[in-house]
Design a protein around this motif. Structure first.
Motif, PDB file in Angstrom:
ATOM      1  N   ASP A  69       0.861  -1.188   0.000  1.00 25.86           N
ATOM      2  CA  ASP A  69       0.000   0.000   0.000  1.00 25.86           C
ATOM      3  C   ASP A  69       0.898   1.239   0.000  1.00 25.86           C
ATOM      4  OD1 ASP A  69      -2.020   1.866   0.208  1.00 25.86           O
ATOM      5  OD2 ASP A  69      -2.433   1.470   2.328  1.00 25.86           O
ATOM      6  N   ASP A 129      -1.759   9.396   9.924  1.00 24.06           N
ATOM      7  CA  ASP A 129      -2.636   8.674   9.018  1.00 24.06           C
ATOM      8  C   ASP A 129      -3.866   8.169   9.768  1.00 24.06           C
ATOM      9  OD1 ASP A 129      -2.812   7.390   6.332  1.00 24.06           O
ATOM     10  OD2 ASP A 129      -2.797   5.542   7.501  1.00 24.06           O
ATOM     11  N   ASP A 179      -3.801  10.408  -2.752  1.00 25.86           N
ATOM     12  CA  ASP A 179      -4.937   9.499  -2.901  1.00 25.86           C
ATOM     13  C   ASP A 179      -5.870  10.032  -3.991  1.00 25.86           C
ATOM     14  OD1 ASP A 179      -4.110   7.716  -0.879  1.00 25.86           O
ATOM     15  OD2 ASP A 179      -4.961   9.019   0.679  1.00 25.86           O
TER      16      ASP A 179
END
Ligand code: NOJ
Length: 548
Positions: A60, A200, A312
């Motif tokens: 990821d 995060d 993102d």
């Protein structure tokens, strides 16, 4: 005037592995980043936010951490890291890093130990359930790529919780040892010289997950604890959090009910981000005006971080379905451009059809609204995306430096690169690169340098108040102002293609030699502010008065 550095910062987000490769292995590295610090200093940024730097299986993009106390060997060593922090500081640039402690990689030794035996000292560091949780198909963050939030582990013979991918088991925040470890991780990196953390997934970190309860309680107090801890270790360290939650919950992330700012210093303004996209899509600023009006008042020291693009997808989940469709229609009409049913996996320049006027307008607007601006690497060049890449990788292509093979990112054979460089067409490195733009005073890069310099001369924007100026104006025109003890700035941004004129003379009769400090073109002197013209997709930043 406030001397909180983060209120006047310009933050630049970069992923080391796609920025600059110094040793020709096809992966960007810390030494490569050090070599580009002068570029960043010239651009004018004052804070570098690095996406995860830790050892990782990299499933990821590094947000699956296998060791919190090291840097990934692909990127360099801890020695290289401290050199980067030192060199950056020498150029007036602070470094903050991603702190990813909602979960670890399933390869992390803690998880491997935890699953191996009920007696493992790490067993209770993760979130388990004996029975199959009824809510296992709820709360997925990556629908389409992730089928559930609980997965059965055959070694442990238990279900484990993972808010994100199944290779990212969630840490158990209820466990005091986990809390202590998170503080230790922060202390370690502060000791190495970082100025803070981009935290995060904060709403999930503090989730006290109960199997079968999709609305498990949240422990906000952990944020106060963590804040107190980092502040003791380093007085001016900051927490910048990702917390994409309902507006009424936001203030709890900044501080407790007493109204103090004792938790997170800065939150990304996801609400404004969605509204900015909607306003740009409509050519009408109403959605931004609503956002300015509806934003909760922040406690002293609380700050927004504004952004247009990040690493993102553009997350439109805070818009209504109808509004989201309007944005999709304008900026991401093909299914292949959309992601998770809520977002767009494109960079800003292609979303705006490569129209230079609109790109400038969008960034002039973002940087002049309240809060601290955050810029994603490559946006200053108007880089494009690669929709042949999977999911969010479309916008994570290597930085385009020059005309050399691989855009100067790496000397490795193209097939060996961490991700392909964009080549050919309107956004290929042959046309869009830092060197070409550095030599061209009319380039987007030169514009960004100018714009950021101008912003630095307008501390009202980051530290002062920001308000919509409610005057009769053409429908595409947003007028807003920023005020602080340093003075007043007024901003005109025309989101529509038609030219417009606005009269601000009655509002600011005392304006002290108003002048354009930044504009899309030469305009007549502002004079008495009674006939302020703004071209279609144009903008004007006007200084009204400056106090010593
Ligand atoms: C949010 C990050 O921005 C995203 O890139 C990541 O995949 C998830 N958190 C999981 O860590």
């Amino acid at each position: 005037m406030s001397d909180r550095w983060y209120e006047k910062a310009v933050i630049y987000c970069a992923d080391i592995d796609t920025f600059a490769d110094s040793n020709g292995d096809g992966v960007g590295d810390i030494r490569g980043m050090i070599g580009r610090l002068d570029y960043l200093a010239r651009l004018g940024i004052t804070c570098l936010w690095l996406n995860p730097v830790h050892p990782t299986p990299n499933r990821d993009d590094g947000y699956d951490v296998a060791d919190f106390y090291n840097v990934d060997p692909r990127l360099g060593s801890l020695g290289d890291f401290t050199e980067l922090v030192h060199q950056a500081r020498d150029r007036g640039i602070r470094v903050i890093i991603d702190l990813v402690v909602n979960h670890t990689s399933d390869q992390h030794p803690w998880f491997q130990s935890a699953r191996s035996s009920p007696d493992s000292p790490y067993r209770d560091w993760y979130v388990w359930s004996q029975a199959q949780p009824e809510d296992r198909h709820q709360g997925m963050v990556f629908p389409g790529e992730q089928a559930e939030t609980w997965t059965y582990d055959r070694t442990a013979k238990l279900w484990y919780y993972h808010r994100f991918y199944k290779f990212q088991p969630d840490l158990n925040i209820k466990n005091p040892e986990v809390r202590e470890e998170i503080k230790k991780i922060c202390a370690f990196w502060l000791q190495l010289g970082v100025s803070g953390f981009r935290m995060d997934a904060v709403p999930f970190i503090i989730e006290e997950t109960e199997p079968g309860n999709p609305n498990s309680p949240k422990d906000m107090e952990f944020l106060s604890e963590l804040r107190q801890h980092i502040q003791w270790r380093q007085g001016d360290a900051v927490l910048l959090a990702e917390a994409n939650v309902e507006p009424e919950q936001l203030k709890d992330f900044f501080g407790d009910a007493g109204g103090s700012a004792n938790r997170i210093h800065m939150l990304f303004d996801f609400m404004l981000n969605g509204r900015l996209m909607l306003a740009l899509a409509r050519g009408n600023p109403e959605a931004i005006i609503d956002a300015l009006r509806d934003t909760p008042k922040l406690p002293d020291g609380g700050q927004w971080a504004t952004f247009l693009r990040n690493h993102d997808e553009v997350d439109l989940s805070r818009l209504t379905a109808e509004q989201r469709n309007e944005v999709f229609a304008q900026f991401g009409p093909d299914e292949n451009m959309q992601l998770y049913g809520r977002g767009i996996r494109r960079r800003l320049a292609p979303m705006l059809g490569g129209d230079r006027r609109r790109i400038e307008l969008a960034y002039a607007l973002q940087f002049s609204l309240r809060g601290t601006p955050v810029l994603r690497y490559g946006e200053e060049l108007g880089m494009g995306d690669d929709l042949t890449q999977d999911g969010r990788d479309a916008i994570r292509t290597p930085m385009q430096w020059n005309m050399a093979p691989n855009g100067g990112f790496s000397t490795a054979p193209a097939g060996q690169l961490v991700r392909p460089v964009i080549t050919g067409g309107e956004y290929g490195y042959e046309k869009v690169n830092a060197t070409l733009q550095r030599h061209d005073t009319r380039s987007l890069l030169s514009w960004f340098e100018r714009m950021i310099r101008t912003l630095r001369e307008a501390p009202e924007v980051g530290s002062g108040s920001c308000a919509h100026v409610d005057v009769p104006a053409p429908s595409g025109l947003l007028v807003h102002r920023a005020d602080d003890v340093t003075g007043t700035m007024v901003f005109l941004h025309n989101l529509a293609p038609e030219d417009g004129v606005v009269d601000l003379s009655s509002l600011f009769p005392e304006a002290d030699f108003p002048n354009d400090v930044l504009a899309d073109q030469e305009y007549a002197e502002p004079g008495k502010l009674d006939k302020l013209a703004v071209a279609g997709y144009g903008y004007r930043w006007i200084r009204l008065c400056r106090k010593p």
